[in-house]
Write a protein that holds these residues in place. Structure first.
Motif, short mmCIF file in Angstrom:
data_model
loop_
_atom_site.label_atom_id
_atom_site.label_comp_id
_atom_site.label_asym_id
_atom_site.label_seq_id
_atom_site.Cartn_x
_atom_site.Cartn_y
_atom_site.Cartn_z
N GLY A 121 7.73 -2.13 11.10
CA GLY A 121 6.92 -3.01 10.26
C GLY A 121 6.22 -2.22 9.18
O GLY A 121 6.76 -1.23 8.68
N ASP A 122 5.00 -2.66 8.82
CA ASP A 122 4.20 -1.87 7.87
C ASP A 122 2.75 -1.86 8.31
O ASP A 122 2.31 -2.69 9.12
N CYS A 123 2.02 -0.88 7.80
CA CYS A 123 0.59 -0.75 8.09
C CYS A 123 0.00 0.17 7.04
O CYS A 123 0.66 1.13 6.63
N GLY A 124 -1.21 -0.14 6.60
CA GLY A 124 -1.81 0.76 5.63
C GLY A 124 -3.02 0.17 4.95
O GLY A 124 -3.68 -0.73 5.49
N LEU A 125 -3.29 0.70 3.76
CA LEU A 125 -4.56 0.51 3.07
C LEU A 125 -4.33 -0.02 1.66
O LEU A 125 -3.66 0.65 0.86
N THR A 126 -4.86 -1.22 1.38
CA THR A 126 -4.67 -1.82 0.05
C THR A 126 -6.01 -2.29 -0.50
O THR A 126 -6.84 -2.79 0.25
N PRO A 127 -6.22 -2.13 -1.83
CA PRO A 127 -7.45 -2.67 -2.40
C PRO A 127 -7.41 -4.19 -2.45
O PRO A 127 -6.36 -4.76 -2.79
#
Ligand SMILES: CC(C)(COP(=O)(O)OP(=O)(O)OC[C@H]1O[C@@H](n2cnc3c(N)ncnc32)[C@H](O)[C@@H]1OP(=O)(O)O)[C@@H](O)C(=O)NCCC(=O)NCCS
Length: 172
Positions: A76-82
Motif C-alpha cells: 500500500g502506501d504511507c507517509g506525510l503530505t501537507p
C-alpha cells in the motif's frame, strides 16, 4: 533528500508510474476507498502518483510506496503530505493498505516509522490525521501511534475528525 524510513517488515520508497497497476488496484478498491467519495479510476491513480512525485520534489516527502521486505509484495502506501484544515497547513500522516493484508499491523508499523521520520528529519512539532468519524480502523491506527482526537471539522462538505500529536512526545 533524506530517504524514507524502513521498518522491520516493510520497505518504503518513492512511488512512480511503474507502480500504476498496483496503485490503481489499491485506490480502485471500494473497500479501501469506503470513506472517500468514490474509488479512483486509473487516470486518478496516475494523478495520485504524480501528486506524490511533486511532493517528493517540493517537500522531500509524500506518501511512500510500501512493500514487504521478505518478498517485495505490494502492501500500500504511507507517509506525510501537507494538508490545509480551516486555513492552517499541517503535515498529515496517511496510510492505505491492500484489503487482503489488513489486520497484520502493517499500517501501524509504517505510520510509527513515518511519525519518527517527521520528528527526526523534519523536526515537526505537530502531525495530524484527518479521519472520517466512521473509519474506526484508521482511528485505531492513529491512536496506536500516539495521535489524539482534537476536534471535528467540516471539510469538502463532510464531517472529519482531526487527530493531532507532537511527534516529540513519542520517545525516540
Ligand atoms: C486503516 C488501514 C490502513 C489499517 O491498515 P492495517 O494494516 O489493517 O492496520 P493495522 O493492522 O496496523 O491496525 C488496524 C487496527 O484497527 C483495528 N480495526 C480494524 N477494523 C476495525 C473496526 N472496524 N473497528 C475498530 N477497530 C478496527 C484492528 O483491530 C487493529 O487494531 P488492534 O491492533 O488494536 O487490534 C486499512 O484499514 C485501510 O487501508 N483502510 C482503507 C484506507 C483508509 O481508510 N486509510 C485511512 C484514511 S484516513
Amino acid at each position: 533528500m533524506t530517504p524514507p524510513p524502513q521498518t522491520a517488515r516493510l520497505a518504503l520508497r518513492q512511488m512512480d508510474l511503474r507502480d500504476l497497476d498496483d496503485m490503481a488496484e489499491l485506490l480502485g478498491d471500494p473497500r479501501v476507498m469506503r470513506h472517500y467519495p468514490r474509488p479512483k479510476d486509473r487516470a486518478e491513480a496516475r494523478g495520485w502518483i504524480e501528486w506524490n512525485q511533486r511532493l517528493y520534489h517540493e517537500h522531500g516527502h509524500g506518501l511512500w510506496l510500501l512493500t514487504l521486505r521478505a518478498d517485495g509484495a505490494f502492501v500500500g502506501d504511507c507517509g506525510l503530505t501537507p494538508q490545509t484544515v480551516e486555513g492552517q497547513v499541517d503535515v498529515e500522516l496517511g496510510y492505505h493498505v491492500r484489503a487482503e493484508l489488513w489486520g497484520n499491523g502493517y499500517a501501524t508499523e509504517a505510520a510509527a516509522a513515518c511519525r519518527d521520520w517527521a520528528r527526526d528529519v523534519l523536526g515537526l512539532a505537530r502531525l495530524i490525521a484527518i479521519i472520517d468519524p466512521h473509519n474506526h480502523a484508521s482511528q485505531r491506527v492513529a491512536r496506536k501511534v500516539g495521535l489524539v482526537e482534537q476536534r471535528r471539522v467540516i471539510r469538502e462538505g463532510t464531517q472529519q475528525l482531526i487527530y493531532a500529536m507532537n511527534p516529540h512526545d513519542a520517545a525516540p
